[in-house]
Design an enzyme around this catalytic site. Structure first.
Site, mmCIF file in Angstrom:
data_model
loop_
_atom_site.group_PDB
_atom_site.id
_atom_site.type_symbol
_atom_site.label_atom_id
_atom_site.label_comp_id
_atom_site.label_asym_id
_atom_site.label_seq_id
_atom_site.Cartn_x
_atom_site.Cartn_y
_atom_site.Cartn_z
ATOM 1 N N LYS A 226 0.719 -1.169 -0.177
ATOM 2 C CA LYS A 226 -0.196 -0.085 -0.022
ATOM 3 C C LYS A 226 0.772 1.311 0.006
ATOM 4 C CE LYS A 226 -4.602 -1.785 0.774
ATOM 5 N NZ LYS A 226 -5.372 -2.296 1.826
ATOM 6 N N ARG A 260 -3.789 -10.238 4.402
ATOM 7 C CA ARG A 260 -4.350 -10.038 3.013
ATOM 8 C C ARG A 260 -3.310 -9.540 2.378
ATOM 9 N NH1 ARG A 260 -6.267 -6.586 -1.055
ATOM 10 N NH2 ARG A 260 -7.745 -7.361 -2.259
HETATM 11 N N1 HH2 Z 1 -7.506 -3.343 0.159
HETATM 12 C C1 HH2 Z 1 -7.827 -3.636 -1.225
HETATM 13 C C2 HH2 Z 1 -8.771 -4.225 -1.604
HETATM 14 N N2 HH2 Z 1 -9.746 -4.927 -0.775
HETATM 15 N N3 HH2 Z 1 -10.112 -5.790 1.222
HETATM 16 C C3 HH2 Z 1 -10.095 -5.974 2.680
HETATM 17 N N4 HH2 Z 1 -10.731 -6.442 3.587
HETATM 18 N N5 HH2 Z 1 -8.953 -5.473 3.072
HETATM 19 C C4 HH2 Z 1 -8.099 -4.646 2.392
HETATM 20 O O1 HH2 Z 1 -7.067 -3.823 2.930
HETATM 21 C C5 HH2 Z 1 -8.226 -4.427 1.028
HETATM 22 C C6 HH2 Z 1 -9.378 -5.052 0.644
HETATM 23 C C7 HH2 Z 1 -6.737 -2.865 -2.117
HETATM 24 O O2 HH2 Z 1 -5.922 -3.633 -2.663
HETATM 25 P P1 HH2 Z 1 -5.989 -4.329 -4.171
HETATM 26 O O3 HH2 Z 1 -6.897 -5.326 -4.079
HETATM 27 O O4 HH2 Z 1 -4.570 -4.937 -4.329
HETATM 28 O O5 HH2 Z 1 -5.990 -3.195 -4.920
HETATM 29 P P2 HH2 Z 1 -7.450 -2.488 -6.154
HETATM 30 O O6 HH2 Z 1 -8.570 -2.340 -5.171
HETATM 31 O O7 HH2 Z 1 -6.819 -1.533 -6.714
HETATM 32 O O8 HH2 Z 1 -7.695 -3.955 -6.712
#
Ligand code: HH2
Length: 280
Positions: A226, A260
């Site tokens: 992040k 995660r």
């Molecule tokens: N962070 C992201 C997406 N979903 N869900 C939970 N429960 N907790 C988190 O910290 C979280 C989440 C963001 O990360 P990522 O999926 O890599 O990015 P994007 O939303 O751009 O697909």
């Protein structure tokens, strides 16, 4: 602990995951534009290959997402979001022997993905939409409730709190109680690193994890790659694995049951060593 089987295991569909070690939720973004891995697994075949890799590296849960939540990402329709993730979910459910969570804020997508084989809804809007609660009521699926304010488009300007830790805790407790009353199989809470949080908020959450591990629900924390890691170090998303590991180690030391992450092998090794040190 609420929603936890008496054998201290997390129930996700037919799976029971032991909660005596930190579990890994591996991230699988089937999107063209996610902030750190967008476009890498956008076609179903590449996504399924990546899911296999996550499981081989030690993922206990695969979190499948079909819409990026980064600020400025393109909004997608429910049909398009489901079209992206459906073949991936059905194949993982059939072939990989791992519980699947669906990372979505759309109740229609959640319902269709549960039917396709997902056993948990990972809702970054924390069940703020009543129709998502209805899906939990109808399916009794497990749910991960994440805290954020506003939407991915507006959240940066909403990172303003009188007492951030108390506000996040209060939200998680209220929403988790709703999920429990709706009959969710398991209820997990997540303070939502990077969602309506500034750099200091993220660090404060990681420094005060005890405020969340004591809520009575298994805690999920998602530090992976992040922006706060980039702000501290200057590293771009692909180069943030060491910073991610530092945050994961802090989670393990604080007794967080689920992290995660994108880089499962690296984080798994860090978790194994940290847990062995703690046991010795
Ligand atoms: N962070 C992201 C997406 N979903 N869900 C939970 N429960 N907790 C988190 O910290 C979280 C989440 C963001 O990360 P990522 O999926 O890599 O990015 P994007 O939303 O751009 O697909």
């Amino acid at each position: 602990m609420t929603g936890i089987a008496s054998d201290n295991a997390l129930a996700l569909g037919t799976y029971r995951l032991p909660l005596d070690r930190t579990l890994i939720m591996g991230v699988l973004n089937v999107t063209p534009d996610s902030f750190s891995d967008g476009g890498q697994h956008f076609d179903a075949r590449a996504a399924i290959e990546h899911a296999k890799r996550l499981v081989n590296e030690g993922a206990d849960i695969v979190d499948v997402g079909g819409e990026s939540t980064r600020p400025g990402a393109n909004p997608v329709s429910a049909d398009e979001e489901f079209r992206r993730v459906a073949p991936v979910i059905t194949t993982i459910a059939r072939e990989l022997g791992v519980p699947i969570s669906i990372d979505t804020r759309k109740s229609e997508v959640a319902a269709r993905c549960i039917e396709a084989g997902a056993s948990m809804v990972n809702d970054i809007t924390g069940l703020r939409d009543d129709s998502m609660l209805d899906v939990i009521r109808q399916t009794q699926a497990a749910v991960a409730i994440m805290h954020m304010k506003g939407t991915p488009q507006t959240m940066a300007s909403e990172a303003v709190y009188d007492d951030m830790i108390s506000e996040v805790r209060e939200f998680l407790m209220v929403q988790a109680a709703k999920a429990t009353s709706a009959g969710a199989q398991s209820v997990i809470v997540d303070p939502g690193l990077g969602f309506a949080k500034n750099g200091l908020h993220n660090l404060t959450i990681l420094n005060r994890l005890d405020a969340f591990t004591g809520l009575g629900y298994p805690l999920l924390v998602g530090p992976s790659r992040k922006r706060f890691i980039g702000e501290l170090t200057g590293a771009g998303p692909d180069d943030r694995v060491p910073g991610t590991i530092a945050a994961v180690v802090k989670c393990v030391l604080a007794g967080v049951p689920i992290v995660r992450v994108h880089n499962v092998a690296a984080c798994k090794q860090a978790i194994i060593v940290t847990e062995a040190i703690q046991r010795s």
